[in-house]
Scaffold this motif. Structure first.
Motif: not given
Lengths: 360, 360
Positions: A79, A83-85, A90, A93-94, A97-98, A107, A109, A319
DNA sequence: CGCTCAATAGAAAGCGTTGTCCGGAACCTA
DNA sequence: TAGGTTCCGGACAACGCTTTCTATTGAGCG
């Protein structure tokens, strides 16, 4: 490097052991070890135990690369995000990922910092890795050239039996082999704006990003439609566009406005992060929220509940966006229909909106 | 699956093209194409152009897996984190990602949700992927069993010419082949506690996690040392431990305390997120910050500046932590000395601390 | 008691690259 | 012009695994 036959490995016992080592130790053939590991072929109980013991003894770990090369599928997804921040990203992304982990996928990144060139490079890397799917998370700059390039990429990935998945950005058009999971930017902005208007606000400062950015496009459209539907005349001077999606940018835009006199009763911030900066600017100008100025945001990130007053905003299921995207991409049935989902958004009422000061 | 010789591919033109296809189209050998791509061997200008044209025409993308198998190195690193949504973790992840990308490496992510079993599984996956380094980000539960397992893993990775990198958790002991990049939990907590004490606070409520968690261990130690050094007697009833690192947990712990009467003048929250919850609880009890209760946090995440009053906290260089870790792991010289870095932390003074109410 | 059939194990091809070894052509130098 | 160099390009083994295909059992059965 390719080792020649006669080139003796210098550190035999400190090498990563291979399937061959296991086979030798267990006294069976390579095939048998492979089958024990894969568990997709009958192997006698006694043999299986012997092989498993050897595996443990040698601390054997299968080599994904060899497996991918020989076998086929990769169990890797990639993915790409600005910006992951960013708390909203985030969350997405979570979700990805889950859901991917649950399907035994791992994954990759990459971040782009909003730079299309880096995005391209990242996609290339994932293509090299033969990722089973590539998720693009977050809005996009909508230009003809960009879209054309994306279509190209979608086709390439499709040809490689992979999949382009667009999360939170609009479809590339019908017939393009890409999976799209969007959420309702326009509808959420419409509902939120309507609420603001219903509370009596007429002069609303809109602080947002580049209108060519799809997220801005949608939210702005919802705002305008609500204003039109409720017959509120729109003052074109009340748009602060091309802001960055940052606290600093929100602070600066609102400070500047305020220093020139307050000619609005509410602020529609395009993201919660911008709203945070806006709120600080209002305070620093000696005004109060929501008594003097009402503020709303968008995204419903954790910050929204921590701000004082807590922020009225639009909840976006980030999410779930990620999860739905993975499901759509990885569980896709044989008939590879182009999926397009639109997740709903809804207003979360908190404490940052009041009646306009002028009314009271 | 392995295709037999006579098994004709059904979709020739919609296949991912290989180096062989490129070679045929350009009328050269496989080796030549490989060399053009790698650029590590002289190839005549005219040939190079021809090959490059063929590559573009076929939309050829090298297969990492084949490359890794034949060639050797992987240009992949993996990192493992509790939860990508934590702002502190996210900053570290960002640092790792940026620095890795700059070195042409791509990142694998896995999350554990604090579950050691999932951590183990994640490490296994990265081992299968032959990651050049594996980064473990965030504190750890320090038990003998856990440490023993980590040492085992460190050795395995080392044997596979990979590397275990511990970010923000203590070393496994001398002689263990792992790279460690820590930051100063104890020192930051000491400085922050000293500040609180110097402002006149004596009864300080400490809200933190499980003392077996290394982050808690360090911060708690710093707090106690400051109290001891400044000769403040410690009331053991003022420790709320085993809290989760969440806003909800901070809110709940402080609410509970407050409902039983306020017997402290300040709160030392082990993280900014906990502090956010604590602050809300103080407000909801009808008290003010910092007039009635002072609050400090730890981490200096963006939230700290958005809270009202803004939060006095300890700055932890999370992004730099990630960057330093990558540098230490990937740029390590031939002499593979075990590196151990300790990054500094420092107090950030904001507005959440005042003199104790009782003094005034 | 010879036959078939299921269960199990092995041999070997192939996956897409890289790197080494070699050979041929053009270019010097003496 | 013979003998070296230098440049370039090709052949091919090797990387570690999966997956046919084939062989060897031993059991079941008429």
């Amino acid at each position: 490097m390719a080792r020649r036959k006669n080139d003796v490995p210098d550190d035999l016992d400190h090498r990563q052991s291979t399937i061959k080592d296991v086979a030798e130790l267990a006294g069976v053939s390579l095939s048998t070890v492979s089958r024990v590991v894969a568990g997709n072929y009958p192997v006698a109980q006694s043999t299986r135990v012997r092989v498993q013991r050897a595996i443990r003894e040698l601390n054997y770990v299968a080599n994904t690369h060899a497996r991918a090369l020989g076998g086929g599928s990769t169990r890797t997804v990639g993915f790409i995000v600005n910006d992951v921040r960013g708390p909203a990203f985030a969350a997405a992304v979570h979700g990805v990922e889950q859901e991917a982990a649950q399907r035994g996928h791992i994954c990759l990144v990459a971040t782009t910092d909003g730079d299309p060139a880096r995005e391209l490079a990242a996609i290339q890397l994932m293509r090299e890795q033969r990722a089973a799917a590539v998720f693009l998370i977050g809005g996009a700059w909508d230009s003809a050239a960009y879209r054309a390039r994306m279509i190209d990429i979608a086709r390439s990935l499709d040809a490689a039996k992979s999949r382009l998945v667009l999360c939170g950005r609009p479809s590339l058009g019908p017939g393009i082999p890409a999976t799209v999971v969007e959420y309702d930017n326009e509808g959420g902005a419409y509902a939120l704006s309507s609420y603001l208007i219903s509370r009596g606000h007429r002069r609303i400062l809109y602080v947002g990003g580049d209108p060519a950015f799809t997220t801005t496009t949608g939210r702005l459209a919802g705002f305008r439609r609500a204003m039109a539907d409720m017959a509120v005349s729109v003052d074109e001077s009340l748009f602060e566009l091309d802001a960055e999606f940052s606290r600093a940018s929100g602070y600066e835009r609102v400070s500047d406005r305020l220093s020139g006199g307050r000619d609005f009763t509410a602020i529609f911030a395009e993201t919660d992060v911008i709203a945070g900066g806006a709120m600080a600017a209002v305070y620093d100008a000696g005004l109060s929220v929501p008594d003097d100025v009402s503020i709303v945001g968008y995204d419903d990130i954790p910050l929204a509940t921590d701000l004082r007053p807590s922020l009225t905003t639009v909840h976006v299921p980030y999410e779930e966006l990620g999860r739905a995207a993975v499901r759509a991409a990885l569980d896709r049935p044989v008939g590879r229909a182009e999926r397009h989902q639109l997740l709903g958004t809804h207003v979360i009422l908190r404490q940052s909106v009041g009646r306009p000061a002028i009314d009271r």
